[in-house]
Write a protein that holds these residues in place. Structure first.
Motif, short mmCIF file in Angstrom:
data_model
loop_
_atom_site.label_atom_id
_atom_site.label_comp_id
_atom_site.label_asym_id
_atom_site.label_seq_id
_atom_site.Cartn_x
_atom_site.Cartn_y
_atom_site.Cartn_z
N PHE A 147 0.85 -1.19 0.00
CA PHE A 147 0.00 0.00 0.00
C PHE A 147 0.89 1.24 0.00
CE2 PHE A 147 0.84 -0.89 4.44
CZ PHE A 147 1.02 0.36 5.02
N THR A 148 0.30 2.37 -0.32
CA THR A 148 1.03 3.65 -0.35
C THR A 148 0.27 4.66 0.48
OG1 THR A 148 1.88 3.20 -2.57
CG2 THR A 148 1.92 5.49 -1.83
N VAL A 149 0.98 5.38 1.36
CA VAL A 149 0.33 6.40 2.20
C VAL A 149 0.42 7.79 1.60
CG1 VAL A 149 0.83 5.02 4.24
CG2 VAL A 149 2.36 6.91 3.65
N ILE A 158 5.74 6.67 -0.53
CA ILE A 158 5.99 6.20 0.83
C ILE A 158 5.13 4.95 0.97
CG2 ILE A 158 5.93 6.75 3.29
CD1 ILE A 158 6.00 9.71 2.49
N PHE A 159 5.75 3.81 0.73
CA PHE A 159 5.00 2.57 0.63
C PHE A 159 5.13 1.74 1.90
CE2 PHE A 159 9.20 1.19 -0.65
CZ PHE A 159 9.29 -0.10 -0.14
N GLY A 160 4.21 0.81 2.03
CA GLY A 160 4.27 -0.13 3.14
C GLY A 160 3.73 -1.47 2.71
N ILE A 161 3.79 -2.42 3.62
CA ILE A 161 3.22 -3.74 3.39
C ILE A 161 2.26 -4.03 4.54
CG2 ILE A 161 5.15 -4.96 4.50
CD1 ILE A 161 4.69 -7.22 2.39
N HIS A 162 1.07 -4.47 4.19
CA HIS A 162 0.02 -4.81 5.15
C HIS A 162 -0.04 -6.32 5.27
CE1 HIS A 162 -4.62 -4.75 6.07
NE2 HIS A 162 -3.91 -5.16 7.10
N LEU A 163 0.05 -6.84 6.50
CA LEU A 163 -0.02 -8.27 6.76
C LEU A 163 -1.26 -8.55 7.62
CD1 LEU A 163 3.67 -8.91 7.96
CD2 LEU A 163 2.85 -8.56 5.62
N GLY A 253 16.73 20.28 4.20
CA GLY A 253 16.26 19.17 5.02
C GLY A 253 15.55 19.56 6.30
N THR A 254 14.52 18.77 6.60
CA THR A 254 13.79 18.85 7.87
C THR A 254 13.81 17.47 8.50
OG1 THR A 254 12.33 20.58 7.02
CG2 THR A 254 11.56 19.35 8.94
N ASP A 255 13.96 17.44 9.81
CA ASP A 255 13.91 16.17 10.54
C ASP A 255 12.45 15.76 10.67
OD1 ASP A 255 13.98 14.07 12.33
OD2 ASP A 255 15.37 15.03 13.72
N ILE A 256 12.06 14.73 9.95
CA ILE A 256 10.67 14.28 9.95
C ILE A 256 10.23 13.90 11.36
CG2 ILE A 256 9.08 12.54 9.03
CD1 ILE A 256 10.96 12.36 6.58
N ASN A 257 11.17 13.43 12.17
CA ASN A 257 10.82 13.01 13.53
C ASN A 257 10.90 14.15 14.55
OD1 ASN A 257 9.79 10.86 15.09
ND2 ASN A 257 11.79 10.57 16.06
N ARG A 258 10.92 15.38 14.08
CA ARG A 258 10.70 16.55 14.94
C ARG A 258 9.57 17.39 14.36
NH1 ARG A 258 13.92 13.61 16.73
NH2 ARG A 258 15.79 14.07 17.97
N ASN A 259 8.82 16.82 13.41
CA ASN A 259 7.82 17.58 12.67
C ASN A 259 6.38 17.13 12.94
OD1 ASN A 259 6.60 17.98 9.42
ND2 ASN A 259 7.48 19.71 10.52
N TRP A 260 6.20 16.12 13.78
CA TRP A 260 4.86 15.64 14.09
C TRP A 260 4.08 16.72 14.85
CZ3 TRP A 260 2.51 10.78 13.10
CH2 TRP A 260 3.33 9.88 12.39
N PRO A 261 2.78 16.85 14.57
CA PRO A 261 2.00 17.95 15.15
C PRO A 261 1.51 17.67 16.57
CG PRO A 261 0.64 16.72 13.61
CD PRO A 261 2.01 16.12 13.53
N THR A 287 6.01 18.99 6.58
CA THR A 287 6.73 18.22 5.56
C THR A 287 5.73 17.34 4.82
OG1 THR A 287 7.20 16.38 7.06
CG2 THR A 287 8.85 18.13 6.93
N PRO A 288 5.93 17.11 3.53
CA PRO A 288 5.00 16.23 2.80
C PRO A 288 4.98 14.82 3.37
CG PRO A 288 6.90 16.80 1.44
CD PRO A 288 6.96 17.67 2.65
N GLU A 289 6.13 14.37 3.85
CA GLU A 289 6.18 13.02 4.42
C GLU A 289 5.31 12.94 5.68
OE1 GLU A 289 9.95 13.80 2.13
OE2 GLU A 289 8.87 14.87 3.71
N ASN A 290 5.43 13.95 6.54
CA ASN A 290 4.66 13.90 7.78
C ASN A 290 3.16 14.05 7.53
OD1 ASN A 290 3.56 15.39 10.48
ND2 ASN A 290 5.21 13.95 10.93
N LYS A 291 2.80 14.87 6.57
CA LYS A 291 1.37 15.00 6.23
C LYS A 291 0.79 13.65 5.82
CE LYS A 291 1.65 19.83 4.73
NZ LYS A 291 1.64 20.77 3.57
N ALA A 292 1.54 12.91 5.01
CA ALA A 292 1.06 11.59 4.58
C ALA A 292 0.98 10.62 5.75
CB ALA A 292 1.99 11.05 3.49
N LEU A 293 1.98 10.65 6.62
CA LEU A 293 2.01 9.73 7.76
C LEU A 293 0.88 10.01 8.74
CD1 LEU A 293 5.85 9.77 8.42
CD2 LEU A 293 4.54 7.88 7.43
#
Length: 425
Positions: A147-149, A158-163, A253-261, A287-293
């Protein structure tokens, strides 16, 4: 995850500004030595002394324990003159990076054939990782799907696998994994892949694994930061952040792990300087990555909820429970979290003797704000939300550049720990 404290937060700009790329455009770090400096009771003094080496890179810093310092050839004499208590952890960082980058060729499997375990003998190019997951899902179509988020800044999925197990997909509470949030932490993707592999391959033959997969739906995202990861393979092995540019700044660059709301606005757990390693962004979740996550995480909450979230990082061997934003606050189920985390540590040790330090993220390591585990705990209401820092530990050599020979042992010990945790929690 390892942030670089104080002025060492300037690592990214220093790395690009003082190292000249080779003919292929890749920063080589040839001749750079890395030292582990034991700080003891002289932490402040050691930090002050190494500031006299303007082009040295603070590769890693544990709280009041040691500083890992990468020293360029022209500053080696000056470093030796400081007469610090140190040991060499990389004799030639450039040579170690080249050895790590001897990627094995991955040949796609035949239709519905299980990929070989030899995958874990080497690191691989990003495109091969994508193929590996497609092959793995293709081999187990009744229990998995890709799947893709969303997309990264540069348009990568930004893909993943669902089990899932016998209840059918989406029928059970979520176990949710993130890997490679910080681009240079290559081992995190490999460990996530190993856990995924073992869950699928053993589902039909191992009753304990079947019970786990029948109880939870797994949503596994091996590359939260695909742009940064690709950049570590093509240009700068030690890159950490995403590849986002900001108006008015030449730093990237932005640190995605300091960008969570969540708790993003607090100070002392992230940087407001775009040049720093822990730059938090201009606004929470920008960040676009954080928005998707965030959007995808909300779908899991709205479905069956989240039982367990793990953000896989390197390095230092830690199992970190909430919170990062406060060294005194604890979750309501803190005692149970620590009990399980200690049990996980005990089980991991049984494979190769690897020990992890267990405790709250801020009180055990350092403060972080706008991080995923705090968001998953308080906003998403995950029952357990942890950060696991993988090999190597503070008492061994190596760092982000972990030899390929340690990929499989890293996966094996974490899988043994996961079997305990997933069956016990």
């Amino acid at each position: 995850m390892k942030s670089l404290l104080l002025s060492s937060l300037l690592f990214a700009s220093a790395a690009l500004g003082t190292r000249v790329p080779g003919a292929n455009g890749k920063i080589t770090y040839d001749g750079y030595k890395a030292f582990r400096i034991h700080t003891g009771e002289n932490e402040a003094l050691v930090k002050e002394l190494v500031e006299s080496l303007p082009e040295a890179i603070k590769f890693n810093m544990d709280t009041a324990e040691h500083l890992d310092l990468v020293v360029p050839p022209k500053e080696l004499k000056a470093f030796e003159a400081l007469n610090l208590d140190s040991v060499v952890i990389y004799e030639d960082l450039g040579a170690d990076i080249r050895a790590e980058g001897d990627f094995a060729t991955y040949e796609t499997t035949a239709a519905r054939a299980v990929p070989s375990l030899t995958w874990f003998n080497s690191y691989h190019a990003y495109a091969d990782h994508v193929t590996f997951f497609n092959d793995l899902a293709g081999a187990f179509p009744s229990n998995s799907e890709i799947f893709t988020v969303g997309q990264s800044l540069q348009g990568r999925d930004i893909f993943g696998i669902h089990l899932w197990g016998s209840g059918g997909k989406g029928s059970k509470p979520a176990v949710y994994f993130h890997g490679t949030v910080h681009a240079r932490e290559w081992i995190s993707a490999k460990v996530v892949e190993y856990v995924t592999y073992q869950l699928l391959v053993n589902y039909s033959t191992d009753a304990a694994v079947k019970a786990i997969l029948d109880k939870y739906d797994f949503y596994i995202l091996p590359f939260v930061n695909p742009d940064g990861f690709v950049y570590t393979q093509t240009t700068n092995r030690l890159w950490r952040k995403n590849r986002q540019t900001r108006s008015g700044s030449s730093c990237v660059g932005t640190d995605i792990n300091r960008n969570w709301p969540y708790k993003w606005e607090l100070t002392n757990g992230a940087s407001t300087n775009p040049c720093d390693e822990t730059y938090k962004g201009q606004a929470a979740g920008d960040t676009p990555e954080n928005k998707a996550l965030v959007a995808f995480t909300k779908t899991l909450v709205a479905s069956k909820g989240i039982k367990l979230y793990i953000d896989w990082h390197s390095y230092g061997n830690y199992i970190l429970t909430p919170y990062g934003y406060s060294c005194s606050a604890t979750p309501s189920n803190n005692a149970r979290q620590l009990e399980l985390a200690r049990g996980l540590n005990t089980r991991i040790q049984q494979s190769y003797g690897t020990r992890h330090t267990v405790g709250g993220a801020c009180s055990t390591l350092y403060a972080t704000t706008g991080d995923s585990t705090d968001y998953l705990t308080d906003v998403s209401k995950a029952e357990f939300a942890w950060t696991i820092e993988l090999r190597p530990g503070s008492g061994t050599s190596n760092g982000f550049v972990l030899p390929a020979a340690q990929i499989l042992p890293s996966g094996v010990e974490q899988w043994e720990g996961m079997k305990y945790l997933l069956a016990t929690m």
